[in-house]
Structures are given as structure tokens and as C-alpha cells.
Write an enzyme that holds these catalytic residues in place. Structure first.
Site, PDB file in Angstrom:
ATOM      1  N   CYS A 342      41.799   4.753  11.617  1.00 52.92           N
ATOM      2  CA  CYS A 342      41.343   6.187  11.921  1.00 52.92           C
ATOM      3  C   CYS A 342      41.050   6.822  10.565  1.00 52.92           C
ATOM      4  O   CYS A 342      40.283   6.476   9.759  1.00 52.92           O
ATOM      5  CB  CYS A 342      42.192   6.906  12.855  1.00 52.92           C
ATOM      6  SG  CYS A 342      41.678   8.611  13.553  1.00 52.92           S
ATOM      7  N   HIS A 429      43.362   3.550  17.793  1.00 50.43           N
ATOM      8  CA  HIS A 429      44.733   3.394  17.882  1.00 50.43           C
ATOM      9  C   HIS A 429      45.099   2.655  18.696  1.00 50.43           C
ATOM     10  O   HIS A 429      44.527   2.373  19.893  1.00 50.43           O
ATOM     11  CB  HIS A 429      45.298   4.819  17.748  1.00 50.43           C
ATOM     12  CG  HIS A 429      45.192   5.820  16.730  1.00 50.43           C
ATOM     13  ND1 HIS A 429      45.428   5.606  15.464  1.00 50.43           N
ATOM     14  CD2 HIS A 429      44.240   6.992  16.792  1.00 50.43           C
ATOM     15  CE1 HIS A 429      45.108   6.780  14.790  1.00 50.43           C
ATOM     16  NE2 HIS A 429      44.431   7.709  15.612  1.00 50.43           N
TER      17      HIS A 429
END
Length: 505
Positions: A342, A429
Site C-alpha cells: 500500500c 493488505h
């Protein structure tokens, strides 16, 4: 209908003398133990301040701890279980998530106006859960003795007053001073709040509990409240934590059969988020995971992980100020593996732009590390989703929580991101929690750095989480007076609890 006139819900508040006293652990254990009794249980935390979050099936963002507690309770995670989530972007400013959706920002001193609206949302969510579940196990935040915040509190005793909820006070004996902390916390509460504190729990005890008995009996005599249990220290036990306080509790393994480990260095960014992404690596028997801030620690590692962050541009600046940008690039240049997740992935690209000031000042921009041909532009609309796909021949799943929109140039797609040689970047994630994907990626990483003797483990991460939760429930059932807890759920706090005389009582 006034609070006093409403039917009292079957609920319990687990408060703590300090942050990291064990509120999340006790709450999780209680959720599973009560579920074992056939009850429909919901976890709840009115306000969570954490950059570790999760996406629910409904597309809402909640604190990771409440997601795990829902798993422990056998309930579907939902926004009402964590109606207010504050994600710190700086020491004085937090991004606010209400009922799973972005809700603007909150400054450190903004209590009276902003907090009233948050309290209304939090209480409405609690009331909703209480109508749909047999039991609501609530987790407090920080300490109820933060008397500077009591006027606008809706997380600790403010919540307890709203639902007339009996409260357990958890103290961490490993910190020292647990008897003073239990007594002092109670003494700092006013009489009406004290009337809802029904018992104490001592957490993280090592040794012979008989040695504690004189202190326990004294606390009971001075406060007029029973110590309902002493939970032992559980070595190697950790749960998906709310913040970075518990990072040192991640397990470490001895070498397996003398084989060389695959060494992984996770860069501890100041605004690190979703650090739970590397938990699955910590369970691999031939992987050594270290959390580092010193660029010299990258000189002899195999894999560098740049994790997620709540402040990509600020943490990118921090990397450069500490020479970690050069260390990461040098590591990649000599063939070392780099994984960016991310915000960490966004840093590996060519540039990062924030024209609308999503993370900070409008118009902020910076060059990335240039290891991947991608560019990132922040958008006010947040992406919240549960993607599925395939990578390295393995099925993959994860969750996305981000404002950054990434444009990929000349790079191979990889889990919503990109790959170039030994450098990987993903927007997903939690992907390493998938056993097949984790093993495939570790095998790829080991091959890239010449660790031919590396062997992936065979454990299931999901099963390991279930074992941790069951261990907690076993400890709760063995060391806590669960019958007394059930009595509090059914009847509330006893009416004859004495007032402890202290600063405000």
C-alpha cells in the site's frame, strides 16, 4: 425514553488501567468463552484510535482488533462493532471513520463539538447491537481515569453510563504497580462512575499466584470489589494489535535444523499502518523477522518490507532524512528482495501527488524511490474492498484501504500493484495470510536471493489465529470467575458497591 427507563442491555465493559493493559486480549477471550456457552455475542469498541484496520464484507472499515473479536465471537464483523475509528496522521490530527466510512478530520483539541456527534453515532451503534445479540462485550480505550477527557467521554465510563454497563478493570502486573493502578483508577472516578465498576482483573502474571494473595485481598478490602481473576503471562501469544505497542511480542523462531533463515527487515515507519500484514511471516519457522529503523540493518538482510502508512509523503520524507531511501535502493541494486505494501508500495514508484490535501497540505508532491514504474495520485474518495485474484500460480485474497490511485507503467502486474525483478509492490493488505500465496512468494523471494535451502512451513495462518483465540478462551475459563461475569451480564453491577475516597470520589 431516558437512559434510566430503558431496559438494561446484557453487556460488559472491559476497561484498563493503561493502554496495552490487556483489554483487547480479555475482550477476545470473553467473546470466545461466552460463545462456547451458546450465546450470540458481539464485540464493540465505541472509538478506536489505530492505523491497523480491516474491511468488512459490507465494505466498511473497522479496527483490526474488533474484526478479530468478531471472529472469536463467531459473528460477522460489521461497522457497528467499531462505529468510530480515528486514524492518526500526525500528533494533532486524525482521519475520522464513522460507521465504516470517511468522516473528515478531527484536531487534537476538538472535543466539545466534534465529539458530541461521534458520541451519538457510537451510542446508536451500541443500542443497535444490543437489540440483535444476547451479549455485547465492550472494550474501553486507554484508561477511564483520563479525567481530563471525562466530560466528553463516550468510550469508557461515558459508555458505561449510557448503557448502565457493569465494568471490569484490567491491570497489567508486568508493568509494575498494579495494585496502585487498580486502586488509583477507581479512586479518581466520581461516585456515579464507581458504582458501575464491579470487579478487577490482573493480567500478565508470571509465577506463583499465591504470592499475590495478600495484595489481592488488600485491594478487595480497600475497594469493596472482588478480584475476579489473575490471567497468566502467555509466552508467544499475540493478537492483531490496534497499534505498535505490541510489536515486540511478535514471536521469533530458532533456526530449523540449522538451515539458514530467510531474513526479513520491516521498516518501522513513524505512521506505520496495518503492521499485521507481516504477522504471517512471523509464524514461518525458517523466516527471521526484525523491525528496524536503522539503515545499517538492511545491509545483511534478504528481504526489505516497506509496510503501509497513514502518511505516505511524510514517511517518505522520513526515509530520506534517515538514509533509509538509499539503503533500500542499494539493497534492491544488489539483488535483494523488496516488498512494498500500500503506502510502502507507493513510495517505491516514481512520484506521489496529493493535489487535494488528503493526507496533509494541498498540492504536496514528492519523487518516489524510482524502483517501480508507477505513479500515485491521492483522491478524496477512499477505496474499501476485498479483492481476489492469483499471483505466482497461487490463489490470493486481501483487502484494500487507500486514497492513492496508482498508475502502472512498464511493470508486471502483481496483486493490484506491480513487480520489476526482485521488487514487488501491492495494494492488497493481508495477502500473506493466504497460505498458498505466502508459500509461493517466500519460495520466489528465497530463489531470488540464492537461499536454496529455504523451506516454507506447513502451518495454516487461519488455524494459528484460531488456536490463539482458543488459548485465550481457555485461560479465561480457567483463571477468571466466569460465573461471576455471567452474573454481571444478567443482573448488572451490584447496588451496594462502596465509594472509594480519592481525588474525585
Amino acid at each position: 425514553m431516558s437512559t434510566a427507563d430503558r431496559p438494561r442491555p446484557h453487556a460488559l465493559l472491559v476497561a484498563g488501567t493503561t493502554s496495552d493493559a490487556g483489554k483487547s486480549v480479555v475482550t477476545t477471550g470473553l467473546c470466545r468463552a461466552l460463545r462456547r456457552r451458546g450465546l450470540r455475542v458481539a464485540p464493540y469498541k465505541a472509538q478506536n484510535m489505530s492505523n491497523n484496520s480491516m474491511v468488512t464484507a459490507e465494505g466498511a472499515e473497522i479496527g483490526r482488533a474488533q474484526w478479530v473479536q468478531a471472529v472469536a465471537a463467531g459473528a460477522e464483523p460489521e461497522a457497528a462493532m467499531n462505529p468510530v475509528l480515528l486514524k492518526p496522521g500526525s500528533d494533532r490530527r486524525s482521519h475520522v471513520v464513522v460507521m465504516g466510512r470517511p468522516h473528515g478530520y478531527l484536531e487534537a483539541g476538538e472535543f466539545a463539538g466534534g465529539r458530541k456527534a461521534l458520541a451519538r453515532a457510537a451510542f446508536a451503534a451500541f443500542d443497535d447491537l444490543a437489540t440483535r445479540y444476547d451479549v455485547v462485550v465492550c472494550e474501553g480505550a486507554g484508561s477511564p481515569a483520563e479525567i481530563n477527557l471525562r466530560q466528553h467521554d463516550y468510550v469508557n465510563m461515558g459508555l458505561a453510563q449510557h448503557g448502565r454497563i457493569p465494568t471490569l478493570l484490567v491491570g497489567d502486573i508486568d508493568r509494575g504497580g498494579v495494585f496502585a493502578a487498580l486502586y488509583g483508577t477507581l479512586a479518581l472516578l466520581d461516585a456515579s462512575d464507581q458504582a458501575l465498576v464491579a470487579g478487577h482483573v490482573v493480567n500478565k502474571f508470571r509465577g506463583d499466584v499465591g504470592l499475590l494473595e495478600p495484595g489481592l485481598r488488600t485491594v478487595e478490602r480497600l475497594t469493596g470489589r472482588p478480584v475476579l481473576g489473575v490471567l497468566p503471562w502467555q509466552s508467544g501469544l499475540w493478537l492483531d494489535s490496534e497499534d505498535t505497542l505490541a510489536l515486540e511480542s511478535r514471536p521469533h523462531h530458532d533456526p530449523v535444523g540449522g538451515r539458514p533463515r530467510l531474513r526479513v527487515a520491516v521498516v518501522m515507519l513513524p505512521r506505520i499502518s496495518n503492521v499485521t500484514d507481516v504477522d504471517a511471516l512471523c509464524l514461518e519457522p525458517d523466516v527471521e523477522v526484525a523491525f528496524v529503523r536503522d539503515p545499517r540493518a538492511l545491509a545483511d538482510t534478504d528481504v526489505v518490507v516497506l509496510p503501509g502508512t497513514r502518511a505516505t509523503l511524510d514517511d517518505l520524507r522520513w526515509l530520506r532524512e534517515h538514509g533509509l531511501d538509499r539503503a533500500v535502493c542499494a539493497h534492491a541494486a544488489r539483488g535483494g528482495v523488496v516488498l512494498g505494501i500500500c503506502g510502502g508500495f507507493q513510495m517505491l514508484g516514481r512520484s506521489v501527488h496529493d493535489p487535494d490535501g488528503v493526507e496533509g497540505a494541498p498540492g504536496a508532491s514528492a519523487d518516489g524511490l524510482g524502483l517501480l514504474d508507477v505513479c500515485t495520485r491521492f483522491d478524496p474518495a477512499k477505496v474499501l474492498r476485498l479483492p481476489r485474484g492469483e499471483a505466482l500460480g497461487a490463489e490470493a485474497t486481501g483487502y484494500e484501504i487507500h486514497h492513492g490511485r496508482v498508475t502502472v507503467g512498464d511493470a508486471v502486474p502483481f496483486l493490484g500493484g506491480a513487480r520489476a525483478g526482485s521488487v514487488f509492490g501491492t495494494m492488497w493488505h493481508g495477502s500473506l495470510e493466504g497460505d498458498a500465496l505466502r508459500r509461493a512468494w517466500l519460495a520466489e523471494a528465497a530463489a531470488l536471493v540464492g537461499r536454496q535451502d529455504f523451506t516454507s512451513g506447513t502451518a495454516s495462518f487461519g488455524a494459528a489465529r484460531e488456536r490463539r483465540i482458543d488459548d485465550l478462551a481457555d485461560a479465561v475459563e480457567e483463571h477468571l470467575d466466569l460465573e461471576a461475569v455471567v452474573g454481571l451480564l444478567e443482573h448488572g453491577a451490584p447496588r451496594d458497591l462502596p465509594v472509594v475516597r480519592g481525588g474525585l470520589a
